[in-house]
Design an enzyme around this catalytic site. Structure first.
Site, PDB file in Angstrom:
ATOM      1  N   ASP A  93       0.718  -1.312   0.482  1.00 19.66           N
ATOM      2  CA  ASP A  93      -0.007   0.051   0.158  1.00 19.66           C
ATOM      3  C   ASP A  93       1.308   1.298  -0.016  1.00 19.66           C
ATOM      4  O   ASP A  93       1.700   1.566   0.907  1.00 19.66           O
ATOM      5  CB  ASP A  93      -0.736  -0.453   1.266  1.00 19.66           C
ATOM      6  CG  ASP A  93      -2.119   1.619   1.030  1.00 19.66           C
ATOM      7  OD1 ASP A  93      -1.733   2.182   0.990  1.00 19.66           O
ATOM      8  OD2 ASP A  93      -3.229   1.274   1.668  1.00 19.66           O
ATOM      9  N   HIS A  94       1.527   2.174  -1.200  1.00 18.33           N
ATOM     10  CA  HIS A  94       1.759   2.394  -1.224  1.00 18.33           C
ATOM     11  C   HIS A  94       1.962   3.900  -0.587  1.00 18.33           C
ATOM     12  O   HIS A  94       3.125   4.739   0.037  1.00 18.33           O
ATOM     13  CB  HIS A  94       3.024   3.253  -2.735  1.00 18.33           C
ATOM     14  CG  HIS A  94       1.511   3.726  -2.783  1.00 18.33           C
ATOM     15  ND1 HIS A  94       0.145   3.599  -4.374  1.00 18.33           N
ATOM     16  CD2 HIS A  94       1.089   5.890  -3.313  1.00 18.33           C
ATOM     17  CE1 HIS A  94      -0.004   4.671  -4.281  1.00 18.33           C
ATOM     18  NE2 HIS A  94       0.181   5.622  -3.918  1.00 18.33           N
TER      19      HIS A  94
ATOM     20  N   HIS B 157      -6.400   2.647   1.550  1.00 19.00           N
ATOM     21  CA  HIS B 157      -4.969   3.982   1.544  1.00 19.00           C
ATOM     22  C   HIS B 157      -5.822   4.621   2.530  1.00 19.00           C
ATOM     23  O   HIS B 157      -5.520   5.063   3.784  1.00 19.00           O
ATOM     24  CB  HIS B 157      -5.156   4.478   0.599  1.00 19.00           C
ATOM     25  CG  HIS B 157      -3.905   4.085  -1.062  1.00 19.00           C
ATOM     26  ND1 HIS B 157      -3.515   3.542  -0.305  1.00 19.00           N
ATOM     27  CD2 HIS B 157      -4.661   4.248  -2.433  1.00 19.00           C
ATOM     28  CE1 HIS B 157      -2.918   2.988  -1.794  1.00 19.00           C
ATOM     29  NE2 HIS B 157      -3.729   3.361  -2.627  1.00 19.00           N
TER      30      HIS B 157
HETATM   31  P1  NAD Z   1       0.289  -1.874 -16.757  1.00 15.84           P
HETATM   32  O1  NAD Z   1      -0.143  -2.644 -17.736  1.00 15.84           O
HETATM   33  O2  NAD Z   1       1.853  -0.659 -17.321  1.00 15.84           O
HETATM   34  O3  NAD Z   1       1.429  -3.374 -17.525  1.00 15.84           O
HETATM   35  C1  NAD Z   1       1.681  -4.999 -17.331  1.00 15.84           C
HETATM   36  C2  NAD Z   1       2.791  -5.490 -17.494  1.00 15.84           C
HETATM   37  O4  NAD Z   1       2.131  -7.168 -17.480  1.00 15.84           O
HETATM   38  C3  NAD Z   1       3.757  -5.167 -18.663  1.00 15.84           C
HETATM   39  O5  NAD Z   1       5.034  -5.905 -19.037  1.00 15.84           O
HETATM   40  C4  NAD Z   1       3.175  -6.344 -19.521  1.00 15.84           C
HETATM   41  O6  NAD Z   1       3.814  -6.675 -20.654  1.00 15.84           O
HETATM   42  C5  NAD Z   1       3.210  -7.414 -18.710  1.00 15.84           C
HETATM   43  N1  NAD Z   1       1.994  -8.249 -19.136  1.00 15.84           N
HETATM   44  C6  NAD Z   1       0.599  -8.454 -19.408  1.00 15.84           C
HETATM   45  N2  NAD Z   1       0.211  -9.720 -19.264  1.00 15.84           N
HETATM   46  C7  NAD Z   1       1.571 -10.743 -19.163  1.00 15.84           C
HETATM   47  C8  NAD Z   1       1.403 -12.071 -19.273  1.00 15.84           C
HETATM   48  N3  NAD Z   1      -0.188 -12.673 -20.047  1.00 15.84           N
HETATM   49  N4  NAD Z   1       2.565 -12.556 -19.552  1.00 15.84           N
HETATM   50  C9  NAD Z   1       3.586 -11.987 -19.018  1.00 15.84           C
HETATM   51  N5  NAD Z   1       3.515 -10.388 -18.470  1.00 15.84           N
HETATM   52  C10 NAD Z   1       2.197  -9.856 -19.262  1.00 15.84           C
HETATM   53  O7  NAD Z   1       0.426  -1.764 -15.912  1.00 15.84           O
HETATM   54  P2  NAD Z   1       1.024  -0.663 -14.490  1.00 15.84           P
HETATM   55  O8  NAD Z   1       0.515   0.343 -14.520  1.00 15.84           O
HETATM   56  O9  NAD Z   1       2.099  -1.662 -14.346  1.00 15.84           O
HETATM   57  O10 NAD Z   1       0.475  -1.878 -13.004  1.00 15.84           O
HETATM   58  C11 NAD Z   1       1.126  -3.152 -12.727  1.00 15.84           C
HETATM   59  C12 NAD Z   1       0.383  -3.319 -11.103  1.00 15.84           C
HETATM   60  O11 NAD Z   1       0.840  -2.698 -10.146  1.00 15.84           O
HETATM   61  C13 NAD Z   1      -1.608  -3.434 -11.208  1.00 15.84           C
HETATM   62  O12 NAD Z   1      -1.657  -4.699 -10.686  1.00 15.84           O
HETATM   63  C14 NAD Z   1      -1.593  -1.786 -11.209  1.00 15.84           C
HETATM   64  O13 NAD Z   1      -2.952  -2.557 -10.168  1.00 15.84           O
HETATM   65  C15 NAD Z   1      -0.848  -1.767 -10.212  1.00 15.84           C
HETATM   66  N6  NAD Z   1       0.204  -0.065  -9.232  1.00 15.84           N
HETATM   67  C16 NAD Z   1       0.221   0.279 -10.541  1.00 15.84           C
HETATM   68  C17 NAD Z   1       0.747   1.986 -10.368  1.00 15.84           C
HETATM   69  C18 NAD Z   1       0.792   2.870 -11.089  1.00 15.84           C
HETATM   70  O14 NAD Z   1       1.089   3.581 -11.186  1.00 15.84           O
HETATM   71  N7  NAD Z   1       0.716   2.117 -12.309  1.00 15.84           N
HETATM   72  C19 NAD Z   1      -0.029   1.895  -9.231  1.00 15.84           C
HETATM   73  C20 NAD Z   1      -0.617   1.665  -8.059  1.00 15.84           C
HETATM   74  C21 NAD Z   1      -0.336   0.033  -8.160  1.00 15.84           C
END
Ligand code: NAD
Length: 500
Positions: free
Chosen positions: A180-181, A243
């Site tokens: 939980d950042h 959060h």
């Molecule tokens: P994103 O969609 O940008 O990236 C997803 C990644 O997963 C990519 O590298 C993609 O290649 C990979 N991927 C997807 N399907 C795949 C598969 N079948 N096999 C292998 N790799 C696969 O998502 P994100 O924004 O980086 O978010 C990732 C997680 O972090 C999520 O759970 C999101 O809720 C959480 N999160 C993200 C943020 C943010 O700032 N982006 C903030 C808080 C939480």
């Protein structure tokens, strides 16, 4: 529990070409490296679907560090520790290749069999990955194994339980680091210090001296490209379940007997257990939902939520939540804790206001014949610091109490940038300190509280959505929530008061 300050280890990032890895994880690892907080014996394996060579992956890591951090020396050495494995996480055969890669790196860097698996991917893959890691032997190690998991942890209590069951087959509770950042933020961590290291606050921190607490987390941004995800989530699941309730738990918990992970978590759990469940018809009295309409922000017209890409025009999803929480225990009985969070609001701000009760009698004249209440404001973001609002006599004036403020800006003190939340959390995970990660008991209790509200909201159409203008501070009903109790929301901007 802290083990080693700089353990050797392999960090395997699933979703290494994604937004989170690029914007947060790589720059945070680099900062740790620059500060000497990473052992020389570390390696990172990026895992994602896209085919990339190691060189291409290293170039992308380099680019993300460069775009986040200006002063970026020793970058070549840093990226030389990064390796890539193209892999579909649903494809069983590929895990064996990943395993032999991990073993080679283990030998090459003398990593002592320590492994961190960071799941920066869509949550539907969390369970599958954890199961494969165990089944294909990646978790058979001589050192430690830890699983770092991003939010959302489930969609409701039932799905969270299922997910937990799946990952618990491969990792024990104390090997699971649920991110939980907000818990990595400097001023959220400071809540405990402000409370427990100051003789002037803790004796007043109860229902005899505090009239109400207000926790606001407002965003200016709309839903952006996340419409598809957000339609299924809404502000209650996206912000309140994790959060907001985590901040409330830190504000309301009893002093732990020791500052250990278990003691702190157990005090937080007690707060969540004491939270009055709000269900059925009560939801209307205790909670307000909102959805943004069009409006103006920074002189530009912005669309309503239901006109955003991937959003249903008839959407019943809330982009705003305000609520009144009651903690039914000895310390807090009768003190409302108001929370509000929303998108497309007037200001980006996360702030906590603790409003103290009025003194018994006003001996000082003021135009309205009332004294301003004492307030303690904890600024979480974008400013970081605390402000204490007091009443004092202004020089050269008659006996008249005027509000003044004492300010402490956390950032200003030595001009150093405070570490990013992800930097702290990654460091904590490497050292084996799980204090600032969410325990399963906290997740389960939070879902059980939130589920009762979402049950009502999902089964009744919201009246008058969209009900707040973009660029405002939310729907009018949220103001009435406090007015009913004789309070009002303190503004998220600084009060116009002299500094002493
Ligand atoms: P994103 O969609 O940008 O990236 C997803 C990644 O997963 C990519 O590298 C993609 O290649 C990979 N991927 C997807 N399907 C795949 C598969 N079948 N096999 C292998 N790799 C696969 O998502 P994100 O924004 O980086 O978010 C990732 C997680 O972090 C999520 O759970 C999101 O809720 C959480 N999160 C993200 C943020 C943010 O700032 N982006 C903030 C808080 C939480």
């Amino acid at each position: 529990m802290k083990t080693n300050e700089k353990p050797a280890g392999l960090i395997m990032i699933f979703g290494a070409t994604g937004d989170l890895a690029k914007r947060k994880l790589f720059p945070s690892l680099y900062r740790l490296y620059k500060k000497g907080r990473l052992s020389d014996r570390f390696a990172v394996v990026g895992v994602a679907r896209r085919p990339l060579s190691n060189d291409e992956f290293q170039a992308s890591v380099k680019a993300s560090v460069e775009s986040a951090i200006k002063d970026n020396g020793e970058l070549e050495d840093f990226i030389s520790h990064f390796y890539y494995h193209s892999h579909d996480v649903t494809d069983s055969s590929s895990y064996l290749e990943l395993k032999s890669m991990a073993e080679e790196l283990d030998t090459h860097y003398s990593l002592e069999g320590n492994r961190i698996f960071y799941l920066a991917m869509a949550p539907e893959f969390f369970g599958t990955i954890a199961e494969h890691l165990k089944a294909d032997g990646l978790t058979d190690v001589d050192g430690f194994k830890r699983l770092v998991i991003e939010k959302p942890f489930g969609h409701d209590l039932e799905s969270a339980k299922q997910l937990n069951k799946q990952i618990r087959k491969a990792f024990s509770e104390n090997e699971i680091y649920r991110i939980d950042h907000y818990l990595g933020k400097e001023m959220v961590q400071n809540i405990e210090v402000i409370r427990f290291a100051n003789a002037i606050f803790e004796p007043l921190w109860n229902n005899r001296y505090i009239s109400n607490i207000q926790v606001t987390s407002s965003e200016v941004l709309g839903v952006e490209e996340r419409g598809r995800y957000y339609e299924k989530s809404g502000a209650l699941r996206d912000m309140v379940q994790n959060h907001m309730l985590q901040m409330v738990a830190l504000l309301a918990m009893e002093p732990p007997i020791r500052l250990t992970t278990d003691e702190i978590r157990s005090e937080k759990v007690k707060v969540l257990r004491a939270m009055r469940p709000i269900e059925g018809d009560q939801v209307r009295d205790y909670f307000v939902r909102g959805q943004y309409g069009k409006g103006h922000l920074n002189g530009q017209e912005v669309p309503a939520y239901n006109q955003e890409p991937m959003v249903d025009e008839q959407s019943n999803t809330e982009t705003y939540v305000a609520g009144k929480l009651m903690i039914d225990n000895f310390r807090w009985a009768g003190v409302p804790i108001y929370i509000r969070t929303g998108k497309r609001m007037a200001a980006k701000s996360t702030k906590i206001v603790i409003q103290f009760k009025d003194i018994p009698m006003n001996l000082y004249y003021q135009t309205e014949q009332t004294l301003n209440p004492n307030l303690l404001v904890i600024h979480i973001q974008p400013e970081e610091g605390i402000t204490l609002y007091l009443n004092a006599q202004k020089s050269g004036q008659n006996i008249e109490a005027t509000p003044v403020k004492l300010n402490f800006a956390n950032k200003g003190i030595d001009d150093m940038n405070t570490p990013e939340a992800y930097e702290r959390l990654l460091y904590d995970c490497m050292r084996g300190d799980a204090t600032n990660f969410t325990h399963w008991d906290e997740v389960a209790l939070s879902w059980s509280f939130v589920d009762k509200i979402s049950d009502v909201w999902e089964n009744t159409r919201a009246e008058g959505f969209p009900n707040y203008e973009s660029g405002s501070m939310g729907p009018k009903e949220a103001d009435r929530l406090l007015e009913k109790d004789g309070f009002f929301w303190w503004p998220v901007t600084d009060l116009d008061v002299e500094q002493c």
